[in-house]
Design an enzyme around this catalytic site. Structure first.
Site, PDB file in Angstrom:
ATOM      1  CD  GLU A  97      -2.388  -1.024   3.066  1.00 21.07           C
ATOM      2  OE1 GLU A  97      -3.450  -1.336   3.248  1.00 21.07           O
ATOM      3  OE2 GLU A  97      -1.602  -0.003   3.835  1.00 21.07           O
ATOM      4  CB  CYS A 104       2.245   7.298   3.626  1.00 17.54           C
ATOM      5  SG  CYS A 104       2.371   5.952   5.006  1.00 17.54           S
ATOM      6  CB  CYS A 134       4.627  -5.576   9.692  1.00 16.52           C
ATOM      7  SG  CYS A 134       5.887  -4.971  10.819  1.00 16.52           S
ATOM      8  CB  CYS A 165       2.133  -2.854  16.978  1.00 21.36           C
ATOM      9  SG  CYS A 165       4.084  -2.688  16.744  1.00 21.36           S
ATOM     10  CB  CYS A 182      -0.299  -1.621  13.715  1.00 22.45           C
ATOM     11  SG  CYS A 182       0.029  -1.502  11.877  1.00 22.45           S
ATOM     12  CB  CYS A 191      -0.402   1.450   9.208  1.00 21.92           C
ATOM     13  SG  CYS A 191       1.062   0.152   9.000  1.00 21.92           S
TER      14      CYS A 191
HETATM   15  N1  SAH Z   1       7.150   0.270  11.367  1.00 20.78           N
HETATM   16  C1  SAH Z   1       7.238   1.436  11.560  1.00 20.78           C
HETATM   17  C2  SAH Z   1       6.371   2.084  10.281  1.00 20.78           C
HETATM   18  C3  SAH Z   1       4.901   1.727  10.124  1.00 20.78           C
HETATM   19  S1  SAH Z   1       3.711   2.200  10.828  1.00 20.78           S
HETATM   20  C4  SAH Z   1       6.638   2.112  12.801  1.00 20.78           C
HETATM   21  O1  SAH Z   1       6.008   1.383  13.482  1.00 20.78           O
HETATM   22  O2  SAH Z   1       6.957   3.012  13.100  1.00 20.78           O
HETATM   23  C5  SAH Z   1       3.573   3.963  10.983  1.00 20.78           C
HETATM   24  C6  SAH Z   1       3.107   4.660  12.188  1.00 20.78           C
HETATM   25  O3  SAH Z   1       1.589   4.338  11.987  1.00 20.78           O
HETATM   26  C7  SAH Z   1       3.587   3.990  13.391  1.00 20.78           C
HETATM   27  O4  SAH Z   1       3.637   4.989  14.316  1.00 20.78           O
HETATM   28  C8  SAH Z   1       2.269   3.357  13.762  1.00 20.78           C
HETATM   29  O5  SAH Z   1       2.134   3.028  15.295  1.00 20.78           O
HETATM   30  C9  SAH Z   1       1.163   4.145  13.394  1.00 20.78           C
HETATM   31  N2  SAH Z   1      -0.172   3.273  13.207  1.00 20.78           N
HETATM   32  C10 SAH Z   1      -0.321   2.000  12.955  1.00 20.78           C
HETATM   33  N3  SAH Z   1      -1.753   1.655  12.945  1.00 20.78           N
HETATM   34  C11 SAH Z   1      -2.395   2.698  13.346  1.00 20.78           C
HETATM   35  C12 SAH Z   1      -3.848   2.929  13.458  1.00 20.78           C
HETATM   36  N4  SAH Z   1      -4.586   2.237  13.334  1.00 20.78           N
HETATM   37  N5  SAH Z   1      -4.209   4.389  13.854  1.00 20.78           N
HETATM   38  C13 SAH Z   1      -3.158   5.380  14.246  1.00 20.78           C
HETATM   39  N6  SAH Z   1      -1.811   5.155  13.729  1.00 20.78           N
HETATM   40  C14 SAH Z   1      -1.308   3.726  13.642  1.00 20.78           C
END
Ligand code: SAH
Length: 338
Positions: free
Chosen positions: A84, A98, A105, A109, A112, A329
């Site tokens: 994406e 982005c 991944c 987390c 996410c 994400c």
């Molecule tokens: N792996 C890297 C980059 C990808 S995620 C990282 O974790 O930084 C990019 C950002 O989006 C991260 O800060 C992540 O915590 C955030 N993110 C992921 N899912 C989200 C959601 N549902 N709502 C808001 N932010 C989110």
């Protein structure tokens, strides 16, 4: 396009070395095929057209939000993996891309959507660049604007952990300036992958570092970001401080606001205490719902921010973009896979 395959074919065809640079220059200028590359011999254009697909990605879906955000879902041409990318347009004229660094991944987390998907593989530098080139060619405006394909910022905040695929990410970063995105306007976001932070600090790339922190204590952070067991808070922050000391660029701390989980007053205090205000700036992120949690209210986010600022820490609230198109994400790919 697959730039390694391109070089290989050009070599096989006995072409001079500068051909690869010519092809890239045209691609960066947003032409939509080899046919337009008028300083290449016609026969060569035809050969390349037959042998080197013009993009390493195939578009499978594109969603347009009312706020001008465009999200693209691709599949890798090689093996059909989902990828994406999002283009965000802001009122001040800024255009931010982005980008994804991996398909899926390996980290998990809990908040996410990508973390809930199966991990595919690292993307190649060409697959990263083709995300950007897509928007350069097809900005989602019907091409009517004079500066339709313009882009000036990039964030590696799409699918995947960029510091687990740093070689390809760095190769891509070296070419992004040809699309108008300087390294100073490029941010690499990480869960806190310590060896990657150190390597990036040692590299010559003047990119910005963003750290996904989300909790100021190890117990909570490990619960929502299992990678914290491997690289606990103290180690991650120490690596970020080394990065700052070497690069002299402030680190953006990302903190996604989860109602009743990490948005309490004491947690804001703990965060303010944890971070050195010279080296860190906080970006509070409204949660884009994925089912697991409720997002904090607007008021709760404002109150949290006020506590940070009272303690001298710079804090901003991230603008939410593309909520109506599942732009957070992994959301689009996760839905397509379901
Ligand atoms: N792996 C890297 C980059 C990808 S995620 C990282 O974790 O930084 C990019 C950002 O989006 C991260 O800060 C992540 O915590 C955030 N993110 C992921 N899912 C989200 C959601 N549902 N709502 C808001 N932010 C989110």
């Amino acid at each position: 396009m697959d730039l390694d395959l391109l070089d290989e074919r050009l070599r096989d065809l006995g072409q001079p070395r500068f051909r690869g640079g010519q092809v890239w220059a045209w691609a960066a200028r947003a032409v939509d095929g080899y046919g337009a590359m008028t300083d290449l011999p016609v026969a060569l254009r035809d050969r390349l057209d037959a042998e080197v697909p013009f993009s390493s990605l195939e578009l499978t879906h594109e969603a347009h939000a009312k706020d001008g955000t465009v999200k693209a879902l691709f599949r890798t041409r090689r093996d059909g993996r989902p990828v994406e990318a999002v283009l965000m347009r802001y009122r001040d004229g800024r255009r931010s891309l982005c980008l994804s660094s991996q398909s899926g991944c390996p980290l998990t987390c809990t908040f996410c959507a990508t973390g809930q998907m199966k991990f595919g593989r690292n993307l190649t530098a060409s697959e990263i660049l083709d995300q950007a080139l897509h928007f350069r060619r097809r900005p989602g405006t019907g091409g009517r604007e004079a500066d339709a394909g313009r882009m000036d910022h990039a964030v590696f905040m799409g699918m995947g952990e960029p510091l687990m695929n740093l070689d390809a990410v760095m190769v891509a970063c070296r070419r992004l300036p040809d699309l108008g995105i300087t390294n100073r306007r490029t941010a690499i976001s990480t869960v806190g992958w310590v060896p990657g932070i150190d390597r990036l600090a040692q590299s010559d790339l003047p990119v910005r570092l963003a750290l996904s922190l989300h909790a100021a204590d190890d117990a909570l952070r490990s619960e929502i970001m299992p990678v914290n067991d491997r690289y606990p808070l103290a180690d991650v922050l120490a690596a970020c401080e080394r990065f700052y000391d070497r690069k002299r660029r402030r680190i953006f701390v990302e903190y996604v606001m989860l109602k009743g989980v990490n948005d309490r007053y004491e947690q804001a205090l703990a965060l303010a205490e944890l971070l050195d205000r010279r080296r860190f700036k906080v970006n509070l992120i409204p949660y884009n719902p994925t089912g697991m949690y409720d997002g904090s209210s607007r008021e709760a986010i404002a109150a949290f921010r006020a506590v940070l600022e009272e303690h001298g820490l710079d804090a901003t609230v991230r603008l939410t973009r593309g909520r109506d198109i599942d732009a957070a994400c992994g959301q689009l790919a996760a839905k397509a896979a379901a």
